[in-house]
Design a protein around this motif. Structure first.
Motif, short mmCIF file in Angstrom:
data_model
loop_
_atom_site.label_atom_id
_atom_site.label_comp_id
_atom_site.label_asym_id
_atom_site.label_seq_id
_atom_site.Cartn_x
_atom_site.Cartn_y
_atom_site.Cartn_z
N LYS A 199 0.82 -1.22 0.00
CA LYS A 199 0.00 0.00 0.00
C LYS A 199 0.86 1.26 0.00
O LYS A 199 0.63 2.18 -0.78
CB LYS A 199 -0.92 -0.01 1.22
N ASN B 40 -4.11 -0.11 -3.30
CA ASN B 40 -5.09 -0.19 -2.21
C ASN B 40 -6.01 -1.40 -2.33
O ASN B 40 -6.29 -2.06 -1.32
CB ASN B 40 -5.90 1.11 -2.13
N HIS C 278 -3.96 -4.44 -1.63
CA HIS C 278 -3.63 -4.43 -0.20
C HIS C 278 -4.79 -4.98 0.60
O HIS C 278 -4.61 -5.83 1.47
CB HIS C 278 -3.29 -3.01 0.25
N LYS C 279 -6.00 -4.53 0.31
CA LYS C 279 -7.17 -5.00 1.05
C LYS C 279 -7.38 -6.49 0.83
O LYS C 279 -7.68 -7.23 1.76
CB LYS C 279 -8.42 -4.22 0.64
#
Length: 169
Positions: free
Chosen positions: A95, A101, A104-105
């Protein structure tokens, strides 16, 4: 809200700096060879996850789906010359350095799911279902596709820029 984000950012940097001091996070020579080795490990984990899923071994499939993601993340880091010996640290770098993003999640959630399924007994609250294993497998495929694109786009200038960001942490 801004105060909370500032506090979270401070804690993140503190955590990463602790890893640096412990020599668990450092700049190394970028390596396509190590990148390729971790990419192969990732592909093997995906094959295993699929076989396990097909054989209704959902808990094990979930673990392999996560490790497929994690190994490709390590491939990305080594391709850019970053060595991180900590799962959470590696995921944070995705991230912070790459701005990925969504990825990353995905891997953050996958790590949590793997830990829940691997270390805790099955209960009504921690049920292991085909749907959860399918979702993990599909997320791993998506993560791998996105991460391979990031790896493919890397060049010397972008790697130098990532090293600058890394040093600023």
């Amino acid at each position: 809200m801004l105060l909370l984000e500032g506090s979270r950012s401070f804690m993140t940097r503190k955590f990463l700096n602790k890893l640096k001091k412990e020599e668990k996070l450092e700049l190394v020579e970028p390596s396509e060879e190590i990148c390729n080795s971790y990419s192969e490990k990732s592909a093997n984990c995906m094959k295993s996850a699929k076989i396990l899923l097909q054989n209704k071994l959902y808990e094990n499939s979930i673990g392999m789906s996560y490790y497929a993601m994690y190994n490709l993340l390590l491939a990305l880091l080594f391709r850019t010359g970053i060595k991180c010996e900590n799962h959470s640290g590696s995921i944070l770098l995705l991230k912070l350095l790459f701005g990925e993003n969504d990825s990353h999640k995905m891997i953050f959630d996958a790590k949590k799911e793997r830990i829940d399924k691997q270390y805790y007994v099955t209960t009504e609250r921690n049920e292991i279902t085909k749907e959860i294993a399918d979702e993990m497998f599909n997320n791993a495929e998506d993560f791998i596709l996105k991460t391979k694109i990031v790896i493919k786009k890397l060049n010397n200038d972008s790697i130098d820029g990532l090293h600058e960001k890394f040093r600023a942490i």
